[in-house]
Design a protein around this motif. Sequence first.
Motif, short mmCIF file in Angstrom:
data_model
loop_
_atom_site.label_atom_id
_atom_site.label_comp_id
_atom_site.label_asym_id
_atom_site.label_seq_id
_atom_site.Cartn_x
_atom_site.Cartn_y
_atom_site.Cartn_z
N ASN A 96 40.50 43.91 40.90
CA ASN A 96 41.88 44.14 40.49
C ASN A 96 42.76 42.96 40.87
O ASN A 96 43.72 42.64 40.18
N ALA A 144 45.27 43.74 50.43
CA ALA A 144 44.88 44.76 49.45
C ALA A 144 43.94 44.20 48.37
O ALA A 144 43.63 44.89 47.43
N GLY A 196 44.92 40.59 38.45
CA GLY A 196 46.27 40.20 38.83
C GLY A 196 46.51 38.71 38.62
O GLY A 196 47.55 38.30 38.11
N VAL A 246 50.75 41.76 48.16
CA VAL A 246 49.39 42.31 48.11
C VAL A 246 48.49 41.49 49.03
O VAL A 246 47.66 42.03 49.76
N MET A 283 52.24 39.40 44.23
CA MET A 283 50.96 38.82 44.64
C MET A 283 50.99 38.53 46.16
O MET A 283 50.02 38.85 46.88
N SER A 288 54.76 48.03 49.63
CA SER A 288 54.60 47.23 48.40
C SER A 288 55.91 46.59 47.99
O SER A 288 55.93 45.76 47.08
C1 HEM Z 1 52.48 41.46 34.99
C2 HEM Z 1 52.14 41.39 36.25
C3 HEM Z 1 51.81 42.57 37.15
C4 HEM Z 1 52.16 43.89 37.04
C5 HEM Z 1 53.04 44.54 35.96
C6 HEM Z 1 51.57 44.58 38.16
C7 HEM Z 1 51.72 45.94 38.44
C8 HEM Z 1 51.19 46.59 39.54
C9 HEM Z 1 51.50 47.94 39.94
C10 HEM Z 1 52.53 48.85 39.24
C11 HEM Z 1 50.73 48.23 41.02
C12 HEM Z 1 50.71 49.54 41.85
C13 HEM Z 1 51.91 49.66 42.75
C14 HEM Z 1 52.13 48.53 43.72
O1 HEM Z 1 51.24 48.20 44.55
O2 HEM Z 1 53.23 47.94 43.65
C15 HEM Z 1 49.90 47.07 41.32
C16 HEM Z 1 48.98 46.99 42.32
C17 HEM Z 1 48.19 45.87 42.59
N1 HEM Z 1 48.39 44.60 42.08
FE1 HEM Z 1 49.60 44.17 40.52
N2 HEM Z 1 50.82 43.69 38.91
C18 HEM Z 1 50.96 42.44 38.33
C19 HEM Z 1 50.42 41.25 38.80
C20 HEM Z 1 49.59 41.13 39.89
C21 HEM Z 1 49.14 39.90 40.49
C22 HEM Z 1 49.60 38.51 40.04
C23 HEM Z 1 48.28 40.23 41.50
C24 HEM Z 1 47.51 39.31 42.43
C25 HEM Z 1 47.03 38.16 42.13
C26 HEM Z 1 48.18 41.67 41.55
C27 HEM Z 1 47.36 42.39 42.41
C28 HEM Z 1 47.44 43.76 42.62
C29 HEM Z 1 46.57 44.53 43.49
C30 HEM Z 1 45.36 43.99 44.28
C31 HEM Z 1 47.04 45.84 43.47
C32 HEM Z 1 46.50 47.02 44.26
C33 HEM Z 1 47.27 47.12 45.53
C34 HEM Z 1 46.87 48.35 46.32
O3 HEM Z 1 46.25 49.23 45.77
O4 HEM Z 1 47.20 48.39 47.50
N3 HEM Z 1 49.01 42.19 40.59
N4 HEM Z 1 50.23 46.08 40.40
#
Ligand code: HEM
Length: 430
Positions: free
Chosen positions: A139, A131, A143, A126, A123, A55
Motif C-alpha cells: 500500500n 505504517a 502511495g 505514514v 506520506m 494520521s
Molecule cells: C492521492 C493521494 C493519496 C490519497 C487520496 C490517499 C488516501 C489515503 C487514505 C484516505 C488513507 C486512510 C486514512 C489515513 O491514514 O489518513 C490512507 C492510508 C495510507 N496511505 Fe495514503 N493516500 C494518498 C497518497 C499516499 C502516499 C503518497 C503514500 C506513501 C508513499 C500513502 C501511504 C499510505 C499508507 C501506507 C496508508 C495506510 C496507513 C495505515 O493504515 O496506518 N498514501 N491514504
Amino acid sequence: MNVKERVRDSTIGRSIFRIPERVTERDRAAGHWASFLMHLYPVKVRRVELTFKYSAFLGVASLVLFGSLLVSGIFLMFFYVPSPANAYGNIQAIQTEVPFGQYLRNVHRWSAHLMVLAVAAHMARVFYRGAYKSPKEFNWVIGVLLLVVTLLLSFTGYLLPWDQLAYWAVTVGTAMASYVPIVGDQVRDLLLGGPTVGSATLLRFYVLHVAVLPVALVALVTAHLWRWRKDSMLTTDEIGDPDEPVAKLQPGLPMTEPANGEPIVLDGKRVLGVVPGKPAAGDRKELSDEDPVMVWPHLLVRHAVAALAVLFVVLLIALTFDAPLKEIANPTDTPNPEKAPWYFAALQELLAHFHPLVAGVLVPGAIVMGLMALPYMDRNPRFGPEFRRIARITFTIFMVIWIILTLIGFAFRGPSWSWVWPWEEWHGEL
Ligand code: HEM
C-alpha cells in the motif's frame, strides 16, 4: 419511550425507517455491510486511529482535495478549448464573463497546490508512524505511485491557461526529460509532440490532465483504500521490549481474534465471533488504544469534520486570492529567470549545480525508487519511535534538504539563477 423511539414508532417514522434500529454490534456491522458507501470503510478500527495525532487526517484531506479538483475541473471544462488560439481567451472569459468562473478557477488552482502539499505530508505522517511495515508494504508502494500521479496532474494542468507562466514553466520542466539516457529526446518529443512547446503539447497535456491521469489516480486510490480497509486492524504501534518476539500479524484473521493472533477458545472449541452482551453500567472497562471501535459513528464523524475543515480552507483561500494569469504565452519572449512550478523548484536548484543527467534524471529516479524500496529495505519490525531512530533521522534529513532547496529555488533565485531576496521581484509564482 424516548423521543427517538417515538418518532420511529409513529406512522410517518415507520414509513421512513424501514430497517429496525440496530442495537447490538453485530446488527450495526450488518447495517454497515449493507450500505454501499459505508462498505468502503472497515466496520471497526483501532481506537488510536480516531486521534488527530495518528494520521492528522491527511489521507482524507488528499481525497477531499481531489474531489474538489474533479468538481471544479468539470465546471472549467465546459468553457475551455485546448488550442493556442482559444485557451488564453477562454480563461479570460471564465474569469470575467462566466458566473462564479473566477471563483471556481481559484478553487481549482488552490486545491491543486494544496493537494500536492497534503499528499506529501500524508506520506511523511505514514512514514513516521511506521505504517509502511508488514503487511502494508504494497500500500505504501501504491502511495508512492499516487504521489507521482498527483505531481503529473498538477504539472499537466499548469500549461492549460497558456500564459507566460505556464509556457515557460513547462518548457523548463520538460527540458529535463531530454537528459534521460538513450531515449531522452524521444521521451521529450512524445511529451511535447514537437521540438518546442506548441499546439500538440497543449492537446497532449490536456488529454493527460482531464482523462489519463485522473483515471489512473482513481484506479490507484481505489486499490489504496481497499487495502487500507482490509489492513486497518493489523498494525500495532505497541512499543515493547526489543528482545521480545513481535506478535506476527496476519491478514485475514477475524476481528474478534486478539492482537497476538491466538484464537478465542471457549470450552476447548475455537469460535469465530463473540456476541457481546451489554455490560452493567459499573462494569465498562477503559478502552485501550488498540481496542476496536465502530467506524460509524466514531471515525466517520471525524472524517466528515476533517473534510468540511479542508473545504472551508479552500473556499476561504479562493475568496481571498485570485489564481494568477500573466500575459499570453510568447515563445519569442523568454523570461529571465524561467522558473519551474514550486514542487519542481528543488530539482531546478540542483540543475544549477550538477549535470542535468544527475539533477534531472538520476536524483528524481533514485528518490522514487528509494521510496518504493523503503518498506522492503527497512526490515526492523518495531513501530515505536525509540526503535527507529536511524530511519527517522535519515528521512528527516532528506526532507529538510528538499524543503530548503525548494525554498531557495522558489524564492531566492533571480535573473540567470543569481541569488536574490524574496522581497525582490523574481520570486516564483504559484
Ligand atoms: C492521492 C493521494 C493519496 C490519497 C487520496 C490517499 C488516501 C489515503 C487514505 C484516505 C488513507 C486512510 C486514512 C489515513 O491514514 O489518513 C490512507 C492510508 C495510507 N496511505 Fe495514503 N493516500 C494518498 C497518497 C499516499 C502516499 C503518497 C503514500 C506513501 C508513499 C500513502 C501511504 C499510505 C499508507 C501506507 C496508508 C495506510 C496507513 C495505515 O493504515 O496506518 N498514501 N491514504
